[in-house]
Write a protein that holds these residues in place. Structure first.
Motif, PDB file in Angstrom:
ATOM      1  N   ARG A  35      11.237   6.275   8.197  1.00 46.60           N
ATOM      2  CA  ARG A  35      10.296   5.618   7.278  1.00 46.60           C
ATOM      3  C   ARG A  35      10.654   5.649   5.707  1.00 46.60           C
ATOM      4  NH1 ARG A  35       5.531   7.946  10.387  1.00 46.60           N
ATOM      5  NH2 ARG A  35       7.121   9.838  10.763  1.00 46.60           N
ATOM      6  N   HIS A  37      10.617   6.199   2.307  1.00 45.80           N
ATOM      7  CA  HIS A  37       9.963   7.526   1.439  1.00 45.80           C
ATOM      8  C   HIS A  37       9.874   7.124   0.112  1.00 45.80           C
ATOM      9  CE1 HIS A  37       8.124  10.438   3.572  1.00 45.80           C
ATOM     10  NE2 HIS A  37       7.926  11.155   2.555  1.00 45.80           N
TER      11      HIS A  37
ATOM     12  N   PRO B  43       1.500   2.018   2.269  1.00 47.12           N
ATOM     13  CA  PRO B  43       1.869   2.600   3.830  1.00 47.12           C
ATOM     14  C   PRO B  43       1.995   1.664   4.881  1.00 47.12           C
ATOM     15  CG  PRO B  43       0.359   3.885   2.504  1.00 47.12           C
ATOM     16  CD  PRO B  43       0.412   2.591   1.835  1.00 47.12           C
ATOM     17  N   THR B  46       5.704   0.733   4.775  1.00 43.14           N
ATOM     18  CA  THR B  46       6.548   1.588   4.601  1.00 43.14           C
ATOM     19  C   THR B  46       6.308   2.498   5.767  1.00 43.14           C
ATOM     20  OG1 THR B  46       5.237   2.980   3.442  1.00 43.14           O
ATOM     21  CG2 THR B  46       7.045   1.985   2.290  1.00 43.14           C
ATOM     22  N   ASP B  47       5.220   2.677   6.488  1.00 43.42           N
ATOM     23  CA  ASP B  47       4.945   3.601   7.550  1.00 43.42           C
ATOM     24  C   ASP B  47       4.613   2.927   8.673  1.00 43.42           C
ATOM     25  OD1 ASP B  47       5.370   5.221   5.179  1.00 43.42           O
ATOM     26  OD2 ASP B  47       3.779   6.721   6.130  1.00 43.42           O
ATOM     27  N   TYR B  50       6.669   2.190  12.562  1.00 47.31           N
ATOM     28  CA  TYR B  50       7.710   3.114  12.797  1.00 47.31           C
ATOM     29  C   TYR B  50       7.631   3.381  14.288  1.00 47.31           C
ATOM     30  CZ  TYR B  50      10.621   7.570  12.648  1.00 47.31           C
ATOM     31  OH  TYR B  50      11.095   8.584  12.811  1.00 47.31           O
ATOM     32  N   GLN B 160       3.788   3.850  15.212  1.00 42.80           N
ATOM     33  CA  GLN B 160       2.741   4.134  14.331  1.00 42.80           C
ATOM     34  C   GLN B 160       1.788   2.898  13.968  1.00 42.80           C
ATOM     35  OE1 GLN B 160       3.729   6.594  11.093  1.00 42.80           O
ATOM     36  NE2 GLN B 160       1.939   5.811   9.756  1.00 42.80           N
ATOM     37  N   SER B 165      -2.639   7.144   5.555  1.00 39.30           N
ATOM     38  CA  SER B 165      -2.513   7.463   4.172  1.00 39.30           C
ATOM     39  C   SER B 165      -4.034   8.068   3.918  1.00 39.30           C
ATOM     40  CB  SER B 165      -2.450   6.292   3.361  1.00 39.30           C
ATOM     41  OG  SER B 165      -3.480   5.237   3.544  1.00 39.30           O
TER      42      SER B 165
END
Lengths: 222, 221
Positions: A35, A37, B43, B46-47, B50, B160, B165
């Motif tokens: 990810r 960060h 998020p 970015t997350d 994944y 994910q 968050s």
């Protein structure tokens, strides 16, 4: 305006779309890369959490394995309850109070841990058994049914021990299922066995007529 | 001084057009930056999505979707502990000692079983270290696995699907009703409430006395 300046502005405008395109892609696509960060804060602290890795130990586990035979505080139960036997004899009676609560718990746990092989009704026709049959690898031993004469004659202590330590090709489940739950499963297995060999006399009087009608429709006899 | 020489020190007429360009830039650039940071740093960008490659190509789609294994067969600590443990290699070998016992995909499982070294599974859902999330508290109160982890039963590779968050956590802590189900059905992947989720969830919340806290100390210690 000089042409060169116009071109430069156009190029900047197009380049400015690139980050937006990357963001759009990140929002719809999956990625195996770690990810992004942006702000670290204290997201990753130099401490060990459950199941994390610790390079100090040869096996890399931060959680150390307990010494074999360790009993966690507060989990010590009488020998009979923990083993399903008294001396060398299998227990014939479940050593914990059997009530509706225990049976329901047993049903839930049975459906999680046992049904994959033994099937929801205990005939040895679970999804894993059926898949093993389809694969025809020759390494699989068919799962036994709970509804044979031999299986029904098994003492409860024997069933408990089979769950705890495994039996023949069945693996042990002692590490996966706590003691109380294992007895709950034993109680449920006994209930399953009873259910498949029940007679009309086992049914409460009030609902018998209803059942008799259904049985005649079904042309069943048992 | 010649005519040509003096013009070097005077702005040419086209510079007036730059005022328009500057004006447009003054509006467009801030909007652009807000959009870029707002979406880019979220998020959800970015997350979410994944999906790390695992040391063993374990398929939840096969084991959960097709075979119907319950989540708790492997993640058996989830109702008692904060962490839904990654199962020990023994759990894999329960079946794979005899099914697909020679498969090259399972080589590292057999190696791990023989040597006692753990399989280096890669963590997919990783909260910051200052968050103390507890699975048991959620699962026992009827927050389904699928609410946070998505349709794992259809995933060949686990990914994910939710941002995990703080804002996302709080959304549910402030209004849990649409995410509640009977606690005995937490592992069901395709359960749908028999009536409007808000109405059904509200009744469950009142029955079970669920009062999710939004105090800082609930998650941060």
């Amino acid at each position: 305006m000089p042409r060169s300046l116009k071109y430069a502005l156009a190029v900047i405008a197009v380049l400015a779309l690139l980050p937006l395109a990357l963001v759009a892609k990140a929002r719809v696509a999956t990625s195996p890369r770690p990810r992004v960060h942006l702000i670290f804060d204290m997201d990753n602290q130099p401490k060990f959490k459950a199941q994390s890795a610790n390079p100090l130990f040869a096996d890399g586990r931060a959680m150390r394995l307990p010494v074999p035979g360790t009993v966690a505080r507060g989990t010590l139960v009488p020998q009979e309850v923990a083993t399903g036997r008294k001396g060398v004899q299998w227990l014939e009676v479940i050593p914990v109070p059997v009530d509706r609560q225990l049976l329901l718990r047993g049903q839930e746990r049975y459906n999680i841990f046992c049904a994959p092989c033994h099937g929801y009704s205990g005939y040895g026709d679970g999804a894993v058994q059926r898949r093993a049959e389809r694969l025809e690898e020759g390494t699989w031993t068919p799962v036994a049914s709970f509804h044979t004469e031999t299986a029904r004659a098994r003492p409860v202590g024997y069933i408990f021990n089979a769950i705890t330590n495994g039996v023949r090709t069945m693996p042990p489940y002692g590490a996966q299922i706590p003691v109380e739950d294992r007895w709950a499963i034993v109680a449920y297995v006994k209930a399953l066995q009873r259910s498949q060999w029940a007679t009309l006399a086992d049914v409460p009087k009030e609902v018998r007529p209803q059942l008799e009608v259904r049985m005649r429709e079904h042309d069943g006899t048992r | 001084m010649s005519e040509h020489g003096r013009s070097r020190w005077v702005f040419p007429p086209w510079v007036n057009q730059l005022r328009v360009v500057a004006g447009v830039a003054l509006v467009v650039i801030p909007v652009y930056l807000v959009v870029l940071v707002g979406f880019g740093a979220s998020p959800r960008t970015t997350d979410v999505g994944y999906a790390p490659e695992q040391p063993v190509p374990y398929s939840h789609a096969l084991h959960v979707g097709q075979l119907g294994l319950d989540c708790r067969y492997c993640h058996n600590t989830v109702e008692e502990a904060a962490k839904a443990a990654i199962p020990p290699t023994q759990t894999c070998m329960n079946c794979h000692a005899r099914i697909r016992a020679a498969s090259p995909k399972l080589l590292s499982v057999r190696e791990s079983y023989a040597t006692g070294m753990p399989i280096p599974w890669v963590r997919v859902h990783d909260l910051p270290d200052y968050v103390y999330f507890d699975h048991s508290a959620h699962v026992r109160r009827g927050v389904g696995c699928v609410s946070c982890h998505g349709r794992v039963d259809t995933m060949e590779v686990v990914q994910q699907v939710e941002p995990l968050s703080m804002g996302w956590c709080l959304d549910c802590h402030r209004n849990p009703d649409p995410h509640l189900r009977p606690p005995e059905l937490v592992t069901s992947m395709d359960w749908v409430p028999p009536e409007k989720p808000e109405v059904y969830g509200r009744r469950l919340r009142e029955q079970l006395g669920i009062r999710p806290s939004t105090d800082c100390g609930t998650c941060h210690r």
